[in-house]
Design an enzyme around this catalytic site. Structure first.
Site, PDB file in Angstrom:
ATOM      1  N   ALA A 209       0.832  -1.235  -0.007  1.00 37.36           N
ATOM      2  CA  ALA A 209       0.022  -0.041  -0.117  1.00 37.36           C
ATOM      3  C   ALA A 209       0.986   1.289   0.039  1.00 37.36           C
ATOM      4  CB  ALA A 209      -0.965  -0.103   1.275  1.00 37.36           C
TER       5      ALA A 209
ATOM      6  N   TYR B  22       4.000   1.375  -1.115  1.00 39.49           N
ATOM      7  CA  TYR B  22       4.443   1.428  -2.610  1.00 39.49           C
ATOM      8  C   TYR B  22       3.397   2.178  -3.378  1.00 39.49           C
ATOM      9  CZ  TYR B  22       6.785  -0.074  -6.753  1.00 39.49           C
ATOM     10  OH  TYR B  22       7.164  -0.255  -7.887  1.00 39.49           O
TER      11      TYR B  22
ATOM     12  N   GLU C 282     -10.324 -12.135 -13.819  1.00 42.13           N
ATOM     13  CA  GLU C 282      -9.734 -13.337 -13.311  1.00 42.13           C
ATOM     14  C   GLU C 282      -8.912 -12.767 -12.097  1.00 42.13           C
ATOM     15  OE1 GLU C 282      -6.263 -14.729 -15.810  1.00 42.13           O
ATOM     16  OE2 GLU C 282      -6.678 -12.593 -16.629  1.00 42.13           O
TER      17      GLU C 282
ATOM     18  N   LYS D 112      -6.009 -11.797  -9.399  1.00 36.24           N
ATOM     19  CA  LYS D 112      -4.690 -11.637  -9.351  1.00 36.24           C
ATOM     20  C   LYS D 112      -3.938 -12.351  -8.269  1.00 36.24           C
ATOM     21  CE  LYS D 112      -1.651  -7.354  -9.875  1.00 36.24           C
ATOM     22  NZ  LYS D 112      -0.746  -7.534  -8.975  1.00 36.24           N
TER      23      LYS D 112
ATOM     24  N   ASP E 183      -0.977 -13.161  -6.250  1.00 37.01           N
ATOM     25  CA  ASP E 183       0.466 -12.827  -5.774  1.00 37.01           C
ATOM     26  C   ASP E 183       1.646 -13.706  -5.722  1.00 37.01           C
ATOM     27  OD1 ASP E 183       1.285 -10.423  -4.703  1.00 37.01           O
ATOM     28  OD2 ASP E 183       0.753 -10.636  -2.726  1.00 37.01           O
TER      29      ASP E 183
ATOM     30  N   TYR F 182       0.192 -20.562 -12.671  1.00 37.00           N
ATOM     31  CA  TYR F 182      -1.135 -20.531 -13.760  1.00 37.00           C
ATOM     32  C   TYR F 182      -0.742 -19.399 -14.791  1.00 37.00           C
ATOM     33  CZ  TYR F 182      -3.288 -16.014 -11.985  1.00 37.00           C
ATOM     34  OH  TYR F 182      -3.370 -14.796 -11.852  1.00 37.00           O
TER      35      TYR F 182
ATOM     36  N   LYS G 154      -9.369  -7.276 -18.383  1.00 44.08           N
ATOM     37  CA  LYS G 154      -8.677  -7.286 -19.775  1.00 44.08           C
ATOM     38  C   LYS G 154      -9.583  -7.092 -20.844  1.00 44.08           C
ATOM     39  CE  LYS G 154      -5.241  -9.968 -17.685  1.00 44.08           C
ATOM     40  NZ  LYS G 154      -4.294 -11.365 -17.823  1.00 44.08           N
TER      41      LYS G 154
ATOM     42  N   LYS H 138      -7.865  -3.627  -6.915  1.00 46.02           N
ATOM     43  CA  LYS H 138      -7.306  -4.303  -5.938  1.00 46.02           C
ATOM     44  C   LYS H 138      -8.502  -4.608  -4.918  1.00 46.02           C
ATOM     45  CE  LYS H 138      -2.725  -4.405  -6.750  1.00 46.02           C
ATOM     46  NZ  LYS H 138      -1.857  -3.892  -6.038  1.00 46.02           N
TER      47      LYS H 138
ATOM     48  N   CYS I  23      21.030   7.606  19.448  1.00 42.03           N
ATOM     49  CA  CYS I  23      21.132   6.454  18.596  1.00 42.03           C
ATOM     50  C   CYS I  23      21.199   5.155  19.131  1.00 42.03           C
ATOM     51  CB  CYS I  23      22.262   6.866  17.409  1.00 42.03           C
ATOM     52  SG  CYS I  23      22.455   5.092  16.170  1.00 42.03           S
TER      53      CYS I  23
ATOM     54  N   CYS J 295      25.195   3.947  18.246  1.00 44.32           N
ATOM     55  CA  CYS J 295      26.194   4.454  18.610  1.00 44.32           C
ATOM     56  C   CYS J 295      26.286   5.449  19.672  1.00 44.32           C
ATOM     57  CB  CYS J 295      27.015   5.176  17.388  1.00 44.32           C
ATOM     58  SG  CYS J 295      26.268   6.455  16.843  1.00 44.32           S
TER      59      CYS J 295
ATOM     60  N   CYS K 114      20.530  10.030  13.243  1.00 48.50           N
ATOM     61  CA  CYS K 114      21.504   9.972  14.263  1.00 48.50           C
ATOM     62  C   CYS K 114      22.565  10.665  13.581  1.00 48.50           C
ATOM     63  CB  CYS K 114      22.014   8.450  13.962  1.00 48.50           C
ATOM     64  SG  CYS K 114      23.803   8.200  14.697  1.00 48.50           S
TER      65      CYS K 114
ATOM     66  N   CYS L 216      29.008   6.052  13.377  1.00 52.02           N
ATOM     67  CA  CYS L 216      27.976   4.958  13.678  1.00 52.02           C
ATOM     68  C   CYS L 216      28.010   3.801  12.951  1.00 52.02           C
ATOM     69  CB  CYS L 216      26.562   5.619  13.388  1.00 52.02           C
ATOM     70  SG  CYS L 216      25.325   4.590  13.646  1.00 52.02           S
TER      71      CYS L 216
END
Ligand code: IVH
Length: 704
Positions: A35, A37, A117, A119, A121, A231, A297, A321, A413, A416, A431, A437
């Site tokens: 999501a 992305y 059809e 999709k 993953d 498939y 399609k 989706k 951090c 370090c 940091c 570090c």
């Protein structure tokens, strides 16, 4: 957003998306959810829509996937393997249908049939059958070049060695290699049981990663031991097609013995598609494998042909989706990870919970603000979601107000102990330890040798970490000081492996300017900016001279005081941008670049690299050959065989610009019947003109 900001943002997005592509496709180790992305891709597209002329040559909207893995040999796909546009809401599906109808100039009465059809993953794979025999199997890779996995594919039961019945001489079947949820769980359990040290057991994050990791093995015997399935959902290069519709060809493929989706059906209206979508969605949890949507399609293949592709995806298909799958669990701890650039990222450790059939133990919390926004504390019950994602999101805190104290984001951090600060206007806490570090040093080294940077084969993270631990590698220059003898003095290094690594390092002593700039890990300087800079300056000497004079200009500008400060910063931004003088580089990037070179330590590191025997290769001029590249074309009058959009897309695909009005800068006017003033003006200006048939000839000759 002004133009400069848009350019900078597109630049940042290109680099960020390229990195996530690499993590997902090449490393099988994504860091963000699907999501998130998708949100990056959308943002890129929105900005490009608002500033079309800023769209980059290497825009994520044009580039698919990532480079192939090193251990598999590569193959160039006969036809590129592209991606799909996404729709999330029904309206977006309706828009898609409207776009298709308009593009094809279909009348209101004309029937438009579409297939639908699931999709799945998994990872896409192209199977090349010659005279019915499996000749080559390849993964998608970056869409243009994939990895050869023929021997591995032969071990998959769903992929026949020989197709049955009458098959065209050449037929590339494209589809998805995937793993069922049950097989995935069993595989992870087996890997855990087999591992000597359970803490180090390799576990897959989800079925998709398991399928990818299993298919992309060096040793086909390992693939054979993994329960992969396949498939078909389309095809690539073919010598002939067995039907004139998508459904017809898919049924032929099934007839040859290759599985196709059970739920493949054809509909002639939106209601039919949506009904099918809902039906599949309601059975989603029982399907036994992860699906993340339904693909629609255009059924007629002649229409698919006319619709063609826009950058990375076909105009004739769309993925609708599903919303994400959700679950409740307990937040057991918040860990802080330190990235290459020093960014502190909080990660939620969860009480293991099954979401859509996959056990989830971690979720991302993004940053400090997100923790505050969610108001989560260790011990809270939370709602998480996984949208086929690897790393799920924390959606909401389900625990009502309690006397428990709020989470305190660390001020130091964890790696370090340096101060971790949040700059004005930034979301991330970073940091400040820079090169001291360890998290950043190792990350910097890893980045330096990574595929898109110096690409030193054989110097993986394990070696970097062990060399770093033993003090052999402190800065990038040390890489070029490694010797055969040093390696041979170490455990597990033999004559051949040592010689190979030294040869791989020596092969990179003349890096191209863009790769070297990218390798330095300068904040905001991703691959794209590095390439822009290299194109502009061409040699290290010229680049260095620019940096020095830009630093001098920036140094002369002493900060103003009080209210003037904001204006000053704007002026300084402008001056710096001018000094850097590279298209697409805005003030933020320009200043980050200068900050890097202002830091003496960084200059020392670079000087050390050169002293260790590295010299930067100059950029040689790139030429691009296409008959109408760079020409400006105007279409006017009625086009009969083509719609305007289609003609424009053809012109752009050949590297031409399409303008709306005729001027002295116009190179060609394509005039259909009814053309008026534009044609007249072209004739007056003595501009070349042609009709639609003439245009189609140009396109055909250019192979477009
Ligand atoms: S059609 C030109 N159909 O999804 C690309 N793709 O997001 C045509 N995928 O790369 C792809 N199920 O690997 C198509 N039924 C399906 C699919 C499907 C899964 C994958 C495919 C593609 C990716 C795009």
């Amino acid at each position: 957003m002004n133009e400069q900001e848009a350019a900078a943002e597109l630049e940042r997005l290109a680099a960020e998306i390229a990195r996530h592509n690499r993590l997902y496709h090449t490393d099988d180790a994504p860091e963000i959810s699907d999501a998130d992305y998708d949100a990056l891709i959308r943002r890129n597209r929105e900005i490009e829509a608002a500033f079309p002329h800023l769209a980059r040559e290497d825009s994520p909207s044009r580039v698919v996937g990532a480079a192939p893995a090193a251990h598999l040999s590569k193959v160039r796909h006969a036809l590129p393997m592209l991606s799909l546009d996404n729709a999330f809401a029904e309206e977006e599906v309706a828009d898609f249908i409207g776009r298709v109808r308009r593009y094809l100039a279909l009348g209101d009465q004309a029937e438009l049939a579409l297939t639908a059809e699931p999709k799945i993953d998994g990872l896409s794979c192209s199977l090349r059958y010659e005279k019915g025999m499996l000749a080559l199997a390849a993964t998608r890779g970056d869409g243009t070049t994939g990895e050869v996995v023929t021997d591995n594919a032969r071990t998959i039961g769903d992929i026949p060695q020989r197709l049955s019945g009458s098959v065209p001489d050449l037929f590339e079947i494209r589809g998805e290699v995937y793993m069922s949820k049950a097989d995935f769980a069993a595989l992870n359990a087996r890997l855990l049981a087999e591992a000597e040290d359970s803490a180090k057991a390799r576990q897959f994050a989800n079925p998709r990663n398991a399928a990818a990791g299993s298919l992309r093995q060096k040793d086909a015997a390992v693939t054979a031991s993994r329960p992969l399935r396949f498939y078909a959902h389309g095809w690539g290069e073919v010598s002939a097609l067995p039907a004139e519709t998508q459904l017809g060809v898919m049924r032929a493929i099934a007839g040859w013995g290759v599985p196709i989706a059970d739920d493949l059906e054809r509909f002639t209206d939106l209601a039919g598609l949506i009904g099918h979508y809902r039906g599949i969605e309601s059975r989603r949890a029982d399907l036994g494998f992860d699906i993340d949507g339904v693909v629609y399609k255009v059924d007629r293949l002649d229409w698919q042909e006319r619709l063609g592709f826009v950058s990375r995806a076909p105009r004739w298909a769309i993925a609708h989706k599903f919303p994400a799958e959700k679950a409740e669990t307990v937040l057991e701890a918040i860990d802080i990870q330190v990235g290459r650039t020093g960014k502190l990222t909080p990660v939620a450790r969860l009480r293991p919970v099954s979401v859509g059939g996959v056990t989830v133990t971690n979720a991302t919390l993004h940053n400090k603000d997100e923790i505050e926004r969610l108001g989560v504390r260790v011990g809270d019950r939370i709602l998480i979601q996984r949208a086929g994602d690897v790393i799920p999101q924390v959606l909401r805190n389900l625990t009502s107000e309690e006397a428990r104290p709020a989470y305190v984001f660390p001020e130091l951090c964890p790696e370090c102990g340096s101060e971790a600060v949040r700059e004005e206007g930034e979301v991330d806490v970073r940091c400040t330890g820079g090169l001291i570090c360890p998290a950043q040093r190792v990350e910097r080294l890893r980045h330096f040798v990574s595929r898109h940077a110096l690409d030193i084969e054989g110097l993986g993270i394990t070696h970097i970490e062990s060399f770093f631990r033993d003090g052999l590698l402190q800065s990038p220059a040390d890489i070029f000081k490694l010797t055969r003898e040093t390696l041979l003095g170490r455990e597990r290094w033999a004559e051949i492996s040592a010689a190979n690594l030294i040869a791989a390092i020596d092969a990179r002593r003349r890096p191209p300017l863009d790769r070297f700039l990218f390798a330095l890990g300068i904040r905001h300087v991703g691959e794209v900016t590095a390439r822009d800079l290299a194109r502009r300056y061409r040699s290290w000497a010229a680049f260095q001279a620019m940096v020095d004079s830009a630093l001098a200009i920036r140094g002369e500008m002493t900060p103003a005081i009080g209210e003037e400060e904001r204006k000053f910063l704007q002026r300084r931004g402008k001056a710096v941008v001018e000094a850097v003088g590279t298209p697409n580089i805005g003030p933020e990037v320009a200043n980050a670049l200068l900050d890097f070179f202002e830091e003496p330590h960084n200059r020392e590191v670079i000087a050390d690299i050169f002293a260790a025997g590295v010299a930067i290769e100059d950029v040689v001029h790139e030429t691009k050959e296409s008959p109408v590249t760079g020409k400006t074309i105007v279409f006017t009058g009625t086009l009969e065989a083509l719609s305007r959009d289609e003609a424009k897309a053809q012109a752009e695909a050949l590297g031409a610009k399409v303008a709306g009005s005729v001027s002295a800068r116009t190179d060609l006017v394509v005039a259909g019947p009814g053309a008026g003033s534009k044609l007249k003006k072209a004739q007056e200006l003595g501009i070349e003109t042609t009709d639609e048939a003439g245009w189609l000839k140009i396109v055909a000759e250019a192979g477009g």
